[in-house]
Design a protein around this motif. Sequence first.
Motif, PDB file in Angstrom:
ATOM      1  N   GLU A 139      99.433  28.780  84.607  1.00  0.00           N
ATOM      2  CA  GLU A 139      99.306  28.249  83.259  1.00  0.00           C
ATOM      3  C   GLU A 139     100.117  29.111  82.311  1.00  0.00           C
ATOM      4  O   GLU A 139     100.523  30.217  82.645  1.00  0.00           O
ATOM      5  N   ASP A 140     100.374  28.559  81.159  1.00  0.00           N
ATOM      6  CA  ASP A 140     101.067  29.272  80.102  1.00  0.00           C
ATOM      7  C   ASP A 140     100.656  28.629  78.783  1.00  0.00           C
ATOM      8  O   ASP A 140     100.266  27.462  78.755  1.00  0.00           O
ATOM      9  N   ILE A 141     100.709  29.367  77.730  1.00  0.00           N
ATOM     10  CA  ILE A 141     100.332  28.852  76.415  1.00  0.00           C
ATOM     11  C   ILE A 141     101.367  29.321  75.408  1.00  0.00           C
ATOM     12  O   ILE A 141     101.800  30.474  75.454  1.00  0.00           O
ATOM     13  N   GLY A 181      99.973  18.483  86.138  1.00  0.00           N
ATOM     14  CA  GLY A 181     100.127  19.393  85.031  1.00  0.00           C
ATOM     15  C   GLY A 181      99.628  18.737  83.759  1.00  0.00           C
ATOM     16  O   GLY A 181      99.362  17.542  83.725  1.00  0.00           O
ATOM     17  N   TYR A 182      99.491  19.522  82.751  1.00  0.00           N
ATOM     18  CA  TYR A 182      99.129  18.956  81.462  1.00  0.00           C
ATOM     19  C   TYR A 182      99.749  19.818  80.380  1.00  0.00           C
ATOM     20  O   TYR A 182     100.051  20.988  80.592  1.00  0.00           O
ATOM     21  N   ALA A 183      99.956  19.207  79.246  1.00  0.00           N
ATOM     22  CA  ALA A 183     100.453  19.913  78.067  1.00  0.00           C
ATOM     23  C   ALA A 183      99.781  19.253  76.876  1.00  0.00           C
ATOM     24  O   ALA A 183     100.151  18.154  76.476  1.00  0.00           O
ATOM     25  N   THR A 186      95.729  22.657  71.743  1.00  0.00           N
ATOM     26  CA  THR A 186      94.384  23.200  71.835  1.00  0.00           C
ATOM     27  C   THR A 186      93.665  22.984  70.509  1.00  0.00           C
ATOM     28  O   THR A 186      94.280  23.018  69.444  1.00  0.00           O
TER      29      THR A 186
END
Length: 191
Positions: A139-141, A181-183, A186
């Motif tokens: 994951e990455d944010i 995957g998702y994007a 938040t």
Amino acid sequence: MSSGQKKQLTDPQALRALAHPIRLKLLELLTVDGPASGRQLADRTGESTASISYHIGQLAKWDLVEPAPELAEGRERPWRATSRGITWSATGDGSPEFVAASRALREQFIAQRLAALDAYQRHQADFDTAWQEAAWVGEDIGYLDPDELVEVTERIKALIGEYTATTRPRTANARRVAFFGYAVPTPDGPS
């Protein structure tokens, strides 16, 4: 089947029809593995041929699958996917019916993908070391605006599409690999 093209679903009734675990599985099998008869699909899913026949009929009603008569052998009636996947809008025409149908399909899709990840986790030791090392969960944010989010997801989908194209030859040690995957923004991020 149009290679590489995704079918855009715009009818909330089509979204609702597809938001069924068996129908999503059948569409996946026909898209990834190619044409198959009702009997073959029943064998792969553990469902009865009568159940498969009903669900294939529902997929055909919305032009998601079609007969493949040129592949028929004897009494077998093969089916094929009409596209290389589906896409749909989160909000569509803005009606509550469309938004609810979109959400129902997305929830079913996510449930199936999470089940695949869970199955891998439970059976990881059954895979040889090369597959265990090759598997990836990460994951990455970061901060993006909506246009950047569209750009990055399109680039990711294009890259994956190069490896999942039905015209791409399979190597001897290839096996089915699920990409998920998702994007999403938040809730605590800036709007």
